[in-house]
Design a protein around this motif. Structure first.
Motif, short mmCIF file in Angstrom:
data_model
loop_
_atom_site.label_atom_id
_atom_site.label_comp_id
_atom_site.label_asym_id
_atom_site.label_seq_id
_atom_site.Cartn_x
_atom_site.Cartn_y
_atom_site.Cartn_z
N TRP A 33 0.82 -1.21 0.00
CA TRP A 33 0.00 0.00 0.00
C TRP A 33 0.85 1.26 0.00
CZ3 TRP A 33 -1.61 -3.71 3.95
CH2 TRP A 33 -2.57 -4.58 3.45
N GLY A 34 2.12 1.14 -0.30
CA GLY A 34 3.02 2.29 -0.29
C GLY A 34 2.72 3.30 -1.37
N ASN A 35 1.99 2.89 -2.41
CA ASN A 35 1.71 3.81 -3.50
C ASN A 35 0.26 4.30 -3.49
OD1 ASN A 35 0.45 1.48 -4.32
ND2 ASN A 35 1.25 1.50 -6.38
N TYR A 36 -0.39 4.24 -2.35
CA TYR A 36 -1.79 4.64 -2.25
C TYR A 36 -1.88 6.10 -1.81
CZ TYR A 36 -6.76 4.37 -1.52
OH TYR A 36 -8.11 4.59 -1.62
N PHE A 37 -1.96 7.00 -2.77
CA PHE A 37 -2.10 8.42 -2.49
C PHE A 37 -3.48 8.88 -2.95
CE2 PHE A 37 2.42 7.79 -2.67
CZ PHE A 37 2.89 8.60 -1.66
N ARG A 38 -3.98 9.91 -2.30
CA ARG A 38 -5.28 10.45 -2.70
C ARG A 38 -5.21 11.97 -2.63
NH1 ARG A 38 -8.83 8.61 2.54
NH2 ARG A 38 -7.64 9.76 4.07
N ILE A 48 -8.04 24.49 -3.80
CA ILE A 48 -6.79 24.09 -3.18
C ILE A 48 -6.96 22.67 -2.62
CG2 ILE A 48 -5.02 24.65 -1.47
CD1 ILE A 48 -5.31 26.98 -3.28
N TYR A 49 -5.97 21.81 -2.90
CA TYR A 49 -6.05 20.41 -2.49
C TYR A 49 -4.77 19.99 -1.78
CZ TYR A 49 -10.01 20.37 -5.63
OH TYR A 49 -11.20 20.65 -6.23
N ASN A 50 -4.83 18.87 -1.11
CA ASN A 50 -3.66 18.25 -0.47
C ASN A 50 -3.47 16.86 -1.03
OD1 ASN A 50 -3.27 20.44 1.32
ND2 ASN A 50 -4.78 19.60 2.72
N LEU A 51 -2.24 16.40 -1.04
CA LEU A 51 -1.92 15.03 -1.42
C LEU A 51 -1.67 14.25 -0.13
CD1 LEU A 51 0.59 15.77 -4.30
CD2 LEU A 51 -1.85 15.27 -4.49
N GLU A 52 -2.45 13.20 0.08
CA GLU A 52 -2.35 12.43 1.32
C GLU A 52 -2.02 10.98 1.03
OE1 GLU A 52 -6.05 12.86 3.36
OE2 GLU A 52 -5.62 14.91 3.97
N TRP A 53 -1.33 10.37 1.96
CA TRP A 53 -1.10 8.93 1.92
C TRP A 53 -1.87 8.35 3.09
CZ3 TRP A 53 0.83 5.36 5.37
CH2 TRP A 53 1.03 4.08 4.84
N CYS A 54 -2.87 7.53 2.76
CA CYS A 54 -3.68 6.91 3.81
C CYS A 54 -4.51 5.79 3.19
CB CYS A 54 -4.59 7.95 4.47
SG CYS A 54 -5.25 7.36 6.04
N PRO A 55 -3.98 4.58 3.16
CA PRO A 55 -4.65 3.48 2.46
C PRO A 55 -5.73 2.75 3.27
CG PRO A 55 -2.50 2.78 3.21
CD PRO A 55 -2.64 4.23 3.58
#
Length: 95
Positions: A33-38, A48-55
């Motif tokens: 799940w290391g490549n699960y970004f949203r 305005i948006y944020n890039l998060e890692w949270c699978p």
């Protein structure tokens, strides 16, 4: 032509800052799940948006330490990492 991978992965902790680095490459493991970004809407508002890692959607019973991407300045380089300042992003529709 760029021969480097365009896949983002959650890398190891940076030894100086302790922050989790975002790197490029291929994990080779489909279950990882290391490549699960949203992309999530920022509390700032507007476009305005944020890039998060949270699978958590792919593994609701797993315990992840989620984080938001931001810049890390180190040795004259700008790296992308979690757990620090947030790097807000804006998307623009190309005509």
């Amino acid at each position: 032509m760029c021969k480097q991978s365009t896949e983002w992965l959650l890398g190891k902790n940076d030894t100086k800052s302790g922050r989790r680095l975002i790197v490029t490459g291929n994990s080779g493991d489909e279950r990882q799940w290391g490549n699960y970004f949203r992309v999530t809407e920022s509390q700032i508002g507007g476009n305005i948006y944020n890039l998060e890692w949270c699978p958590v959607e792919v593994c609701p019973f797993c315990r992840f330490i989620c984080g938001t991407a931001g810049g890390l300045f180190e040795d004259g380089k700008i790296l992308l990492a979690l757990d620090g300042n947030v790097l807000p992003v804006m998307f623009e529709k190309k005509a």
